[in-house]
Motif scaffolding. Structure first.
Motif, short mmCIF file in Angstrom:
data_model
loop_
_atom_site.label_atom_id
_atom_site.label_comp_id
_atom_site.label_asym_id
_atom_site.label_seq_id
_atom_site.Cartn_x
_atom_site.Cartn_y
_atom_site.Cartn_z
N PHE A 131 -97.67 -18.91 -51.32
CA PHE A 131 -98.39 -20.18 -51.22
C PHE A 131 -97.58 -21.14 -50.37
N GLU A 132 -98.31 -22.05 -49.72
CA GLU A 132 -97.63 -23.20 -49.13
C GLU A 132 -97.88 -24.39 -50.03
N ALA A 133 -96.80 -25.04 -50.46
CA ALA A 133 -96.93 -26.24 -51.29
C ALA A 133 -97.24 -27.42 -50.37
N VAL A 153 -92.27 -24.34 -48.55
CA VAL A 153 -92.20 -25.79 -48.73
C VAL A 153 -91.87 -26.43 -47.38
N ASN A 154 -92.61 -27.48 -47.03
CA ASN A 154 -92.35 -28.20 -45.78
C ASN A 154 -91.14 -29.11 -45.95
N LEU A 155 -90.31 -29.09 -44.94
CA LEU A 155 -89.13 -29.96 -44.95
C LEU A 155 -89.36 -31.03 -43.90
N LEU A 179 -88.56 -22.25 -46.35
CA LEU A 179 -88.67 -23.62 -45.86
C LEU A 179 -89.36 -23.63 -44.51
N GLU A 180 -90.30 -24.56 -44.34
CA GLU A 180 -90.98 -24.72 -43.05
C GLU A 180 -90.36 -25.89 -42.31
N ILE A 181 -89.87 -25.60 -41.13
CA ILE A 181 -89.30 -26.66 -40.31
C ILE A 181 -89.98 -26.64 -38.95
N ILE A 204 -90.79 -21.41 -38.67
CA ILE A 204 -91.01 -22.50 -37.73
C ILE A 204 -92.50 -22.86 -37.82
N ASP A 205 -92.75 -24.09 -38.27
CA ASP A 205 -94.12 -24.56 -38.50
C ASP A 205 -94.72 -25.08 -37.20
N ASP A 206 -96.03 -25.03 -37.11
CA ASP A 206 -96.76 -25.62 -35.97
C ASP A 206 -96.21 -25.11 -34.64
N LEU A 247 -92.78 -17.20 -37.64
CA LEU A 247 -93.41 -18.21 -36.78
C LEU A 247 -94.78 -18.51 -37.36
N LYS A 248 -95.10 -19.79 -37.45
CA LYS A 248 -96.46 -20.15 -37.85
C LYS A 248 -97.20 -20.67 -36.63
N VAL A 249 -98.25 -19.95 -36.25
CA VAL A 249 -99.06 -20.36 -35.11
C VAL A 249 -99.85 -21.60 -35.51
MG MG Z 1 -96.40 -26.36 -43.16
#
Ligand code: MG
Ligand code: C2E
Ligand code: MG
Ligand code: MG
Length: 288
Positions: free
Chosen positions: A58-60, A119-121, A151-153, A181-183, A202-204
């Motif tokens: 899950f992404e919080a 979790v997004n940082l 962690l998403e950075i 790596i987010d976005d 990697l998150k597209v």
């Molecule tokens: Mg995110």
């Protein structure tokens, strides 16, 4: 011109003053209060393995239900929390709550041990000098291993000071954490550094996924997404596509060998209760 008129005035709130600054100040006050009053909640959006169709984690995503403002979206309050430094306490709560939750779900659903919490940082948290120590404490008190937490950075966070970022990321990896790596593709980043960042995923960004069905430029955007996925794979990274809303997008992503997907097609972000119900249902379907 407004600046000239105001320059000799004392900085107090009065009609005609910068209303944006006043609104911001009110928002800051409400945020502070909201933190005290525990008005924040985490929602959880499933991340689906496109290979198996199962929930991989899950992404919080933080939600603020303010007593005075009603629902405020993170896009509106995270930047203010960043600027005021309130994100440090809020971020600590988010990490603590997300870790507590994943621990609980592991206990409840031991047959899905692979579940990972992302979790997004925020940038501010990323430059806190004791981040690694703080996260170690949070993992210990939740009683989970580091590899349960991802962690998403963002690219820009890392590009600020590349050498410092690499040292910090290595410190987080030593705790066993996973990093995304987010976005990806939207920020200011440099391909020449990418291989030096000790990241796993990697998150597209959803803007690319969305435009894969653009009436005019779908071919171009499919090529871009294909390129990001190949880049990830060449660097030994998994790829998650965010913002999948249609079967068509999912089919293309499967065809392009993308490992994971996230988006309204599968599920919106869910309250903890609803996420748990979804896990229970999946557990039942897969294991009886
Ligand atoms: Mg995110
Ligand atoms: P993000 O990390 O890129 O999160 C993905 C956003 O896309 C989420 O918006 C999610 O609800 C939304 N989304 C997911 N699937 C779809 C879809 O199929 N279509 C569309 N149109 N949108 C989809 P949300 O929850 O409003 O969060 C927005 C941003 O706020 C996040 O972007 C993240 O940068 C930030 N944020 C959210 N929660 C947190 C948090 O706990 N801490 C920090 N530092 N930032 C957060
Ligand atoms: Mg994202
Ligand atoms: Mg995004």
């Amino acid at each position: 011109r407004a600046k000239e008129l105001n320059s000799s005035r004392p900085q107090i709130f009065e009609p005609g003053m910068d209303t944006q600054a006043i609104q911001r100040w009110h928002l800051e006050t409400d945020l502070r209060l909201g933190l005290q009053q525990k008005e924040f909640q985490l929602y959880y959006q499933p991340i689906i393995s496109l290979k198996t169709g199962r929930i991989a984690g899950f992404e919080a995503l933080v939600r603020w239900n303010s007593k005075t403002r009603g629902f405020v979206s993170p896009g509106a309050f995270i930047p203010v929390a960043e600027e005021t430094g309130l994100i440090v306490r809020l971020g600590e709560w988010i990490l603590t709550e997300a870790c507590r939750q994943i621990r609980e779900w592991h206990e409840r659903f031991p047959r899905n041990p692979a579940l990972i919490m992302s979790v997004n940082l925020s940038g501010r948290q990323f430059s806190e000098p004791n981040l690694v120590k703080q996260i170690k404490t949070i993992l210990d008190s939740a009683g989970i291993e580091g590899d349960r937490l991802k962690l998403e950075i963002t690219e820009s966070m890392m590009m600020n000071n590349v050498e410092e970022a690499i040292t910090l990321l290595n410190g987080l990896k030593e705790l066993g954490l996973r990093l995304s790596i987010d976005d990806f593709g939207t920020g200011y980043s440099s391909l020449s550094y990418l291989h030096r960042f000790p990241v796993d995923t990697l998150k597209v960004d959803k803007s690319f996924v969305e435009r894969m069905e653009d009436v005019k430029d779908s071919d171009k955007y499919i090529s871009i997404v294909q390129t990001i996925i190949s880049l990830g794979h060449n660097l030994n990274l998994d790829v998650i596509a965010e913002g999948i809303e249609t079967e068509g997008q999912m089919k293309v992503l499967e065809f392009l060998d993308c490992e994971y997907g996230q988006g309204y097609l599968f599920s919106r972000p869910l309250s903890s209760e609803n996420a748990e119900a979804l896990l229970a249902k999946e557990n039942y379907l897969n294991y009886g």
